[in-house]
Write a protein that holds these residues in place. Sequence first.
Motif, PDB file in Angstrom:
ATOM      1  N   PHE A 142       0.815  -1.212   0.000  1.00  0.00           N
ATOM      2  CA  PHE A 142       0.000   0.000   0.000  1.00  0.00           C
ATOM      3  C   PHE A 142       0.849   1.262   0.000  1.00  0.00           C
ATOM      4  CE2 PHE A 142      -2.911  -3.199   1.615  1.00  0.00           C
ATOM      5  CZ  PHE A 142      -4.080  -2.891   0.953  1.00  0.00           C
ATOM      6  N   ARG A 143       2.050   1.215   0.535  1.00  0.00           N
ATOM      7  CA  ARG A 143       2.861   2.430   0.643  1.00  0.00           C
ATOM      8  C   ARG A 143       3.301   2.947  -0.730  1.00  0.00           C
ATOM      9  NH1 ARG A 143       6.779   1.588   5.833  1.00  0.00           N
ATOM     10  NH2 ARG A 143       7.488   3.645   5.100  1.00  0.00           N
ATOM     11  N   PRO A 144       3.938   2.152  -1.609  1.00  0.00           N
ATOM     12  CA  PRO A 144       4.256   2.703  -2.940  1.00  0.00           C
ATOM     13  C   PRO A 144       3.024   2.941  -3.805  1.00  0.00           C
ATOM     14  CG  PRO A 144       4.870   0.389  -2.820  1.00  0.00           C
ATOM     15  CD  PRO A 144       4.499   0.797  -1.441  1.00  0.00           C
ATOM     16  N   LEU A 145       1.949   2.170  -3.605  1.00  0.00           N
ATOM     17  CA  LEU A 145       0.751   2.381  -4.405  1.00  0.00           C
ATOM     18  C   LEU A 145       0.099   3.714  -4.079  1.00  0.00           C
ATOM     19  CD1 LEU A 145      -1.265   1.205  -6.456  1.00  0.00           C
ATOM     20  CD2 LEU A 145      -2.479   0.176  -4.533  1.00  0.00           C
ATOM     21  N   ASP A 146       0.027   4.054  -2.815  1.00  0.00           N
ATOM     22  CA  ASP A 146      -0.565   5.338  -2.434  1.00  0.00           C
ATOM     23  C   ASP A 146       0.313   6.511  -2.855  1.00  0.00           C
ATOM     24  OD1 ASP A 146      -2.642   3.904  -1.319  1.00  0.00           O
ATOM     25  OD2 ASP A 146      -1.766   3.886   0.690  1.00  0.00           O
ATOM     26  N   VAL A 147       1.623   6.325  -2.811  1.00  0.00           N
ATOM     27  CA  VAL A 147       2.526   7.376  -3.292  1.00  0.00           C
ATOM     28  C   VAL A 147       2.372   7.569  -4.797  1.00  0.00           C
ATOM     29  CG1 VAL A 147       4.948   8.017  -3.550  1.00  0.00           C
ATOM     30  CG2 VAL A 147       4.137   7.077  -1.390  1.00  0.00           C
ATOM     31  N   LEU A 148       2.152   6.488  -5.541  1.00  0.00           N
ATOM     32  CA  LEU A 148       1.911   6.584  -6.981  1.00  0.00           C
ATOM     33  C   LEU A 148       0.664   7.406  -7.271  1.00  0.00           C
ATOM     34  CD1 LEU A 148       2.526   5.749  -9.921  1.00  0.00           C
ATOM     35  CD2 LEU A 148       1.193   3.662  -9.481  1.00  0.00           C
ATOM     36  N   GLY A 149      -0.388   7.186  -6.510  1.00  0.00           N
ATOM     37  CA  GLY A 149      -1.594   7.988  -6.701  1.00  0.00           C
ATOM     38  C   GLY A 149      -1.350   9.462  -6.439  1.00  0.00           C
ATOM     39  N   HIS A 150      -0.534   9.752  -5.433  1.00  0.00           N
ATOM     40  CA  HIS A 150      -0.205  11.161  -5.147  1.00  0.00           C
ATOM     41  C   HIS A 150       0.608  11.777  -6.284  1.00  0.00           C
ATOM     42  CE1 HIS A 150       0.986  14.730  -2.931  1.00  0.00           C
ATOM     43  NE2 HIS A 150       2.261  14.437  -3.196  1.00  0.00           N
ATOM     44  N   MET A 151       1.526  11.019  -6.871  1.00  0.00           N
ATOM     45  CA  MET A 151       2.344  11.537  -7.969  1.00  0.00           C
ATOM     46  C   MET A 151       1.515  11.765  -9.225  1.00  0.00           C
ATOM     47  SD  MET A 151       5.648   9.080  -7.380  1.00  0.00           S
ATOM     48  CE  MET A 151       6.371   9.530  -8.946  1.00  0.00           C
ATOM     49  N   LEU A 152       0.622  10.826  -9.554  1.00  0.00           N
ATOM     50  CA  LEU A 152      -0.181  10.968 -10.766  1.00  0.00           C
ATOM     51  C   LEU A 152      -1.202  12.091 -10.646  1.00  0.00           C
ATOM     52  CD1 LEU A 152      -0.827   7.212 -11.665  1.00  0.00           C
ATOM     53  CD2 LEU A 152       0.782   8.794 -12.728  1.00  0.00           C
ATOM     54  N   LEU A 153      -1.616  12.389  -9.438  1.00  0.00           N
ATOM     55  CA  LEU A 153      -2.583  13.468  -9.262  1.00  0.00           C
ATOM     56  C   LEU A 153      -2.013  14.816  -9.682  1.00  0.00           C
ATOM     57  CD1 LEU A 153      -5.401  14.244  -8.177  1.00  0.00           C
ATOM     58  CD2 LEU A 153      -4.335  14.537  -5.921  1.00  0.00           C
ATOM     59  N   LEU A 154      -0.692  14.962  -9.623  1.00  0.00           N
ATOM     60  CA  LEU A 154      -0.057  16.243  -9.928  1.00  0.00           C
ATOM     61  C   LEU A 154       0.313  16.389 -11.398  1.00  0.00           C
ATOM     62  CD1 LEU A 154       2.312  16.457  -6.835  1.00  0.00           C
ATOM     63  CD2 LEU A 154       0.024  17.448  -7.104  1.00  0.00           C
ATOM     64  N   ILE A 155       0.436  15.286 -12.123  1.00  0.00           N
ATOM     65  CA  ILE A 155       0.943  15.377 -13.494  1.00  0.00           C
ATOM     66  C   ILE A 155      -0.061  14.921 -14.546  1.00  0.00           C
ATOM     67  CG2 ILE A 155       3.327  15.085 -12.718  1.00  0.00           C
ATOM     68  CD1 ILE A 155       3.189  12.181 -13.570  1.00  0.00           C
ATOM     69  N   LEU A 156      -1.114  14.238 -14.158  1.00  0.00           N
ATOM     70  CA  LEU A 156      -2.053  13.724 -15.157  1.00  0.00           C
ATOM     71  C   LEU A 156      -2.973  14.824 -15.657  1.00  0.00           C
ATOM     72  CD1 LEU A 156      -3.290  10.218 -13.975  1.00  0.00           C
ATOM     73  CD2 LEU A 156      -1.961  10.754 -16.017  1.00  0.00           C
ATOM     74  N   PRO A 157      -3.311  14.808 -16.941  1.00  0.00           N
ATOM     75  CA  PRO A 157      -4.331  15.738 -17.429  1.00  0.00           C
ATOM     76  C   PRO A 157      -5.707  15.375 -16.884  1.00  0.00           C
ATOM     77  CG  PRO A 157      -3.071  14.769 -19.254  1.00  0.00           C
ATOM     78  CD  PRO A 157      -2.678  14.058 -18.019  1.00  0.00           C
ATOM     79  N   SER A 158      -6.582  16.298 -16.894  1.00  0.00           N
ATOM     80  CA  SER A 158      -7.899  16.089 -16.310  1.00  0.00           C
ATOM     81  C   SER A 158      -8.716  15.060 -17.078  1.00  0.00           C
ATOM     82  CB  SER A 158      -8.655  17.412 -16.238  1.00  0.00           C
ATOM     83  OG  SER A 158      -8.777  17.965 -17.548  1.00  0.00           O
ATOM     84  N   GLU A 159      -8.486  14.940 -18.398  1.00  0.00           N
ATOM     85  CA  GLU A 159      -9.275  13.989 -19.184  1.00  0.00           C
ATOM     86  C   GLU A 159      -8.894  12.541 -18.915  1.00  0.00           C
ATOM     87  OE1 GLU A 159      -6.011  15.725 -21.853  1.00  0.00           O
ATOM     88  OE2 GLU A 159      -7.550  16.452 -20.462  1.00  0.00           O
ATOM     89  N   HIS A 160      -7.719  12.291 -18.348  1.00  0.00           N
ATOM     90  CA  HIS A 160      -7.275  10.928 -18.030  1.00  0.00           C
ATOM     91  C   HIS A 160      -7.337  10.622 -16.532  1.00  0.00           C
ATOM     92  CE1 HIS A 160      -5.983  10.561 -22.162  1.00  0.00           C
ATOM     93  NE2 HIS A 160      -5.153  11.600 -22.026  1.00  0.00           N
ATOM     94  N   MET A 161      -7.788  11.556 -15.744  1.00  0.00           N
ATOM     95  CA  MET A 161      -7.740  11.402 -14.292  1.00  0.00           C
ATOM     96  C   MET A 161      -8.651  10.274 -13.815  1.00  0.00           C
ATOM     97  SD  MET A 161      -6.087  13.064 -11.847  1.00  0.00           S
ATOM     98  CE  MET A 161      -5.924  14.736 -12.481  1.00  0.00           C
ATOM     99  N   ASP A 162      -9.872  10.274 -14.260  1.00  0.00           N
ATOM    100  CA  ASP A 162     -10.824   9.275 -13.768  1.00  0.00           C
ATOM    101  C   ASP A 162     -10.424   7.863 -14.176  1.00  0.00           C
ATOM    102  OD1 ASP A 162     -12.262  11.356 -12.713  1.00  0.00           O
ATOM    103  OD2 ASP A 162     -13.628  11.511 -14.427  1.00  0.00           O
ATOM    104  N   ARG A 163      -9.968   7.703 -15.385  1.00  0.00           N
ATOM    105  CA  ARG A 163      -9.628   6.361 -15.880  1.00  0.00           C
ATOM    106  C   ARG A 163      -8.423   5.774 -15.148  1.00  0.00           C
ATOM    107  NH1 ARG A 163      -6.465   5.050 -20.368  1.00  0.00           N
ATOM    108  NH2 ARG A 163      -6.342   7.266 -20.874  1.00  0.00           N
ATOM    109  N   VAL A 164      -7.408   6.580 -14.913  1.00  0.00           N
ATOM    110  CA  VAL A 164      -6.200   6.085 -14.258  1.00  0.00           C
ATOM    111  C   VAL A 164      -6.461   5.793 -12.787  1.00  0.00           C
ATOM    112  CG1 VAL A 164      -3.837   6.672 -13.607  1.00  0.00           C
ATOM    113  CG2 VAL A 164      -4.669   7.202 -15.905  1.00  0.00           C
ATOM    114  N   PHE A 165      -7.160   6.672 -12.116  1.00  0.00           N
ATOM    115  CA  PHE A 165      -7.398   6.464 -10.686  1.00  0.00           C
ATOM    116  C   PHE A 165      -8.440   5.371 -10.439  1.00  0.00           C
ATOM    117  CE2 PHE A 165      -5.086  10.360 -10.163  1.00  0.00           C
ATOM    118  CZ  PHE A 165      -4.476  10.210  -8.937  1.00  0.00           C
ATOM    119  N   ALA A 166      -9.279   5.088 -11.412  1.00  0.00           N
ATOM    120  CA  ALA A 166     -10.173   3.937 -11.277  1.00  0.00           C
ATOM    121  C   ALA A 166      -9.374   2.642 -11.265  1.00  0.00           C
ATOM    122  CB  ALA A 166     -11.199   3.929 -12.401  1.00  0.00           C
ATOM    123  N   THR A 167      -8.316   2.571 -12.089  1.00  0.00           N
ATOM    124  CA  THR A 167      -7.457   1.387 -12.093  1.00  0.00           C
ATOM    125  C   THR A 167      -6.695   1.255 -10.786  1.00  0.00           C
ATOM    126  OG1 THR A 167      -7.215   1.640 -14.482  1.00  0.00           O
ATOM    127  CG2 THR A 167      -5.649   0.194 -13.360  1.00  0.00           C
TER     128      THR A 167
END
Length: 311
Positions: A142-167
């Motif tokens: 859970f520790r690297p997975l949650d850090v990955l979510g924090h990193m992607l939240l800052l760099i992902l475009p808004s149109e890909h946000m829902d799809r990536v975070f759903a995965t």
Amino acid sequence: MSETVPISTDLPHLQQLAQQLELQQQQMAHQQQLLEALYQEHMVTSGPQVPPVPHDLPVHPSFDWTPTPDLTHLMLTLDQNIFTSTLADKECLLLIEQYPPIQGLSYVPLVALPQAGRLFNCHQKAKENRLYTTQYALSAVFRPLDVLGHMLLLILPSEHMDRVFATINDIRALLLHTEGMLTAQQNHLALRVVNPSIQPQDGDCEYTMTTEEFKDTIASHSTLQKTLRDVCPSRNRFRPTSGTYLAPNPSFFRGGPSGDGGHPDYFSQQTFRLNNPFRPQQQNNTNRGPHRVAPRPNRNNTRDNTNTPCQ
């Protein structure tokens, strides 16, 4: 007024333009053929493989995919076996410590109840320790997975946000499910040490009847049997006790009872046997009788009573 564009009447120039246009059309047709060939090749190699069936109903295909070389280069563990790859303890600890934990989230698994832990034998204690170790190793994911979510939240475009975070959320849900299954196994182990007949309940299984219907049927059947036992007389109530013999009524077989009650006397039978003229007479031998035992021969009579020594 709009100006008119003069049209060139040069015949060689028009022929050259027609040739260029025809060449472009041929190139576009060739590119279209290449695209169709690549698409067909892609569908054959990585597309859904539908086996031939003897009906015309739709069949659910099975999909799989092959990681690209760039993805394999970036994720070095894609070509490793899922169930046999392990890390050294020090290497695993250094890897986990690179990712900070979430504040307030506990990564330490739960322990068994002390009331059940005191009853564990050596085998059950070892099994409980294995479950605890597996839960602790899995909680580190859970520790690297949650850090990955924090990193992607800052760099992902808004149109890909829902799809990536759903995965990412699906990955976390599967990890939570696995942790819950290990906790359920620990609880089942603690319950079985007190009552070995307890079995885990499978909520997804369908039975021939519901649990409530089964209990109600058993209860009503038991009540009916108890009522029948109370109302109907038992067969053993009118059965005579052991050791008691009820003689039949002699008048049922004869006109009237005899003088001796219908049963000949023992002494009269003995008198008949003695006075029977057709029975041979027994010799008057006092040592033979129906209730007498012949005396044993004296051992001293078999030897000479004289004390003369042997010659």
